[in-house]
Design a protein around this motif. Structure first.
Motif, PDB file in Angstrom:
ATOM      1  N   UNK A  38      59.188  19.057 -32.030  1.00  0.00           N
ATOM      2  CA  UNK A  38      58.941  19.072 -30.587  1.00  0.00           C
ATOM      3  C   UNK A  38      59.048  17.687 -29.967  1.00  0.00           C
ATOM      4  N   UNK A  39      59.252  16.673 -30.787  1.00  0.00           N
ATOM      5  CA  UNK A  39      59.312  15.287 -30.317  1.00  0.00           C
ATOM      6  C   UNK A  39      60.742  14.794 -30.481  1.00  0.00           C
ATOM      7  N   UNK A  40      61.391  14.443 -29.357  1.00  0.00           N
ATOM      8  CA  UNK A  40      62.822  14.121 -29.381  1.00  0.00           C
ATOM      9  C   UNK A  40      63.107  12.901 -28.501  1.00  0.00           C
ATOM     10  N   UNK A  41      64.226  12.217 -28.774  1.00  0.00           N
ATOM     11  CA  UNK A  41      64.613  11.106 -27.891  1.00  0.00           C
ATOM     12  C   UNK A  41      64.859  11.623 -26.477  1.00  0.00           C
ATOM     13  N   UNK A  53      63.948  11.212 -37.356  1.00  0.00           N
ATOM     14  CA  UNK A  53      63.830   9.831 -36.907  1.00  0.00           C
ATOM     15  C   UNK A  53      62.426   9.332 -37.211  1.00  0.00           C
ATOM     16  N   UNK A  54      62.320   8.181 -37.871  1.00  0.00           N
ATOM     17  CA  UNK A  54      61.031   7.517 -38.054  1.00  0.00           C
ATOM     18  C   UNK A  54      60.942   6.387 -37.042  1.00  0.00           C
ATOM     19  N   UNK A  61      57.236  10.646 -36.658  1.00  0.00           N
ATOM     20  CA  UNK A  61      58.495  11.316 -37.007  1.00  0.00           C
ATOM     21  C   UNK A  61      58.924  12.233 -35.864  1.00  0.00           C
ATOM     22  N   UNK A  62      60.227  12.170 -35.534  1.00  0.00           N
ATOM     23  CA  UNK A  62      60.819  12.999 -34.486  1.00  0.00           C
ATOM     24  C   UNK A  62      62.121  13.591 -35.014  1.00  0.00           C
ATOM     25  N   UNK A  63      62.800  14.415 -34.210  1.00  0.00           N
ATOM     26  CA  UNK A  63      64.081  14.997 -34.609  1.00  0.00           C
ATOM     27  C   UNK A  63      65.083  14.860 -33.484  1.00  0.00           C
ATOM     28  N   UNK A  64      66.367  14.879 -33.863  1.00  0.00           N
ATOM     29  CA  UNK A  64      67.442  14.940 -32.866  1.00  0.00           C
ATOM     30  C   UNK A  64      68.671  15.533 -33.523  1.00  0.00           C
ATOM     31  N   UNK A  65      69.597  16.022 -32.703  1.00  0.00           N
ATOM     32  CA  UNK A  65      70.823  16.622 -33.228  1.00  0.00           C
ATOM     33  C   UNK A  65      71.997  15.663 -33.181  1.00  0.00           C
ATOM     34  N   UNK A  69      57.341  18.061 -24.506  1.00  0.00           N
ATOM     35  CA  UNK A  69      56.760  18.864 -23.439  1.00  0.00           C
ATOM     36  C   UNK A  69      55.254  18.984 -23.688  1.00  0.00           C
ATOM     37  N   UNK A  70      54.467  18.898 -22.637  1.00  0.00           N
ATOM     38  CA  UNK A  70      53.017  18.930 -22.785  1.00  0.00           C
ATOM     39  C   UNK A  70      52.529  20.232 -23.433  1.00  0.00           C
TER      40      UNK A  70
END
Length: 349
Positions: A261-264, A290-291, A300-304, A320-321
């Motif tokens: 849920x955490x993205x650039x 992504x660290x 830690x986050x993710x992206x495509x 998003x809240x």
């Protein structure tokens, strides 16, 4: 099949309480997993239900009938263990037929039941082989066949897939779920693997230190964890936990947000934003992990698409809240409503 009601169940080994007043209601035909780390009491609870362990307090009822004082054979349950426990000198046919012969049924009935179990599990060609001539998955199916052949009230499985390799584990859990649905069995499945529990179960009992932390459907636990332990144990990678102050918020609550849920991003009115430094990009198939160093903590986050991202440079992460969870700092309980107002939308470090 049977419903199983557990009320006030306590189990001690000496002075140590390993199960502490548990209350659970498992419906007839439901697939329930006991999930938790080693030492949480999940296998002990399974053994108490099966009659392999006596209980110190409380009760266990099958379809409303008290069975706490009955032995394992009198409870009409079937057990499948991690090591399969097949008799090595018996063929698959003889292994599956063994519990029926123990009941002294006639050979015609035994033959019909063995043929039925073999057909359900797709192991007819294996019936005349010895266990040594079977693969791990074939041995597991034979063990399940021996368990279901006498139509038990409940099927209890203690980490039955842990000895299999990853691809075979995925195949076998599909087979177990198909079998459970087809036969309408009440199944209790013990595992430390949260992915197995999520895929297989109608509901999951997440356990820690002999206490059920949450008992709910898989996605309910994933989306609305009861406390910080459940939030951190369910989900891979693990949920990020940040001090409220690090997120630019008042109060001392812990903020939780899952990597998926955490993205650039560039922020927005409906988003929580964090600024930090990108320290690692880890490929993971269709997306990248992504660290990001935020203060003294790695998040830690993710992206495509990592185009435009450079290690060592600044990056903004957004969520998003509605995807953000708040936990009390002492008990770790989840707070349903946001416990604090954000002083600013973005916290710059």
């Amino acid at each position: 099949m049977a419903s199983i009601r557990i009320a006030g169940l306590t189990k001690r080994f000496g002075e140590v309480s390993v199960l502490k007043g548990l209350d659970l209601m498992i419906e007839d035909g439901e697939f329930v997993s006991f999930l938790g780390p080693s030492g949480c009491g999940k296998s002990t609870l399974l053994f108490c239900i099966s009659g392999l362990e006596d209980i110190d307090e409380g009760s266990i009822r099958f379809d409303g009938r008290e069975i706490s004082d009955l032995g394992p054979r009198e409870r009409n349950i079937a057990l499948v263990f991690q090591d399969y426990a097949l008799y090595p000198h018996m063929t698959v046919r003889e292994n599956i037929a063994f519990p029926l012969r123990q009941q002294k049924l006639d050979e015609a009935t035994i033959g019909r039941q063995v043929a039925w179990a073999a057909d359900v599990l797709g192991i007819e060609p294996l019936l005349d082989r010895l266990p040594a001539a079977l693969s791990g998955g074939q041995r597991q199916r034979a063990a399940v066949g021996r368990a279901i052949v006498r139509n038990p009230s409940a099927l209890l499985m203690d980490e039955p897939l842990s000895n299999l390799d990853a691809s075979l584990r995925v195949h076998m859990r599909t087979e177990i779920r198909r079998l459970q649905k087809e036969l309408g069995m009440t199944v209790i499945f013990v595992t430390h693997d949260q992915e197995e529990a999520m895929v297989l179960s109608d509901r999951i009992a997440v356990m820690k230190d002999g206490v059920v932390q949450q008992f709910a459907a898989p996605m309910e636990i994933y989306s609305h964890p009861a406390n910080r332990f459940v939030a951190g144990f369910i989900g891979s990678p693990q949920m990020n936990f940040l001090p409220g102050a690090l997120c630019g918020a008042r109060g001392d609550h812990v903020v939780g947000v899952r990597p998926h849920d955490l993205k650039p991003g560039v922020g927005g009115d409906s988003e929580l934003s964090l600024n930090g430094t990108l320290v690692l990009i880890e490929p993971a198939g269709p997306f990248q992990f992504l660290d990001v160093m935020i203060g003294e903590q790695v998040v830690r986050a993710t992206c495509t698409d990592t185009a435009g991202l450079t290690l060592g440079e600044g990056i903004t992460l957004c969520a998003d809240r509605r995807a953000v969870r708040y936990f009390t700092p002492d008990s770790g309980l989840r707070v349903d409503q946001q416990p604090m107002e954000l002083e600013s939308r973005s916290h710059v470090l």
